[in-house]
Write an enzyme that holds these catalytic residues in place. Structure first.
Site, PDB file in Angstrom:
ATOM      1  NE  ARG A 134      51.644  24.746  14.543  1.00 15.34           N
ATOM      2  CZ  ARG A 134      50.078  24.179  14.284  1.00 15.34           C
ATOM      3  NH1 ARG A 134      49.421  24.355  14.565  1.00 15.34           N
ATOM      4  NH2 ARG A 134      50.253  23.475  15.958  1.00 15.34           N
ATOM      5  CD  GLU A 191      43.913  17.626  27.361  1.00 14.82           C
ATOM      6  OE1 GLU A 191      43.458  17.714  28.878  1.00 14.82           O
ATOM      7  OE2 GLU A 191      44.492  18.313  26.937  1.00 14.82           O
TER       8      GLU A 191
END
Length: 170
Positions: free
Chosen positions: A58, A95
């Site tokens: 993006r 994460e």
């Protein structure tokens, strides 16, 4: 223009408990997209950059037209194995696990000034890793530009002390 009205909220994506800020609704709106690029260009004009780096994928959407608007070059930062020439690379923490980003070794040379652009800053890991790639080129990091900042995740704290431009905060 109220950009938040053009950004769709998707609950429980990509996993339960996450509220995803979907920019596809902003991208499909011609006035909203134009306003986004023009606003980012206005806010970053004083940074006097030579190149815009956009992170896959993006960051490409916003980085390339911003580079055009600022009369700068565009440099893609990609996932491993996507760039054909020799690369600098950096591994960073996710994460759960790690990931890696790459930039062509000859993408930019000092004393170039570089602005890193992406759609969103959340935890700051990808942007901080990209800053390390800029450091590997020997160029100067002029700043960061994000369409959306998720302030509660405090991603800004992971970034070097350079200007950070955001258009929308949640």
């Amino acid at each position: 223009m109220d950009l938040k009205s053009l950004i769709r909220d998707i609950p429980d994506f990509p996993q339960p408990g996450i509220l995803f800020r979907d920019i596809t609704t902003l991208l499909r709106d011609p006035e909203g997209l134009r306003y986004t690029i023009d606003s980012m260009a206005d806010r970053c004009a004083d940074l006097s950059v030579d190149y815009i780096i956009g992170m896959e994928s993006r960051g490409f959407i916003f980085g390339a037209p911003l580079a055009y608007k600022l009369e700068a070059g565009f440099i893609p930062v990609r996932k491993p194995g996507k760039l054909p020439a020799p690369v600098h690379s950096v591994e960073y923490e996710l994460e759960y696990g790690t990931d890696k980003l790459e930039i062509h070794r000859d993408a930019a040379e000092p004393p170039a000034r570089i602005l890193i652009v992406d759609d969103v800053i959340a935890t700051g890991g990808t942007a901080a890793a990209t800053a390390k790639l800029v450091e590997q080129t020997g160029c100067e990091l002029a700043g960061f530009g994000f369409i959306i900042e998720l302030t509660g995740l405090e991603g800004r704290k992971k970034l070097p002390d350079v200007p950070v431009v955001t258009l929308v905060e949640y």
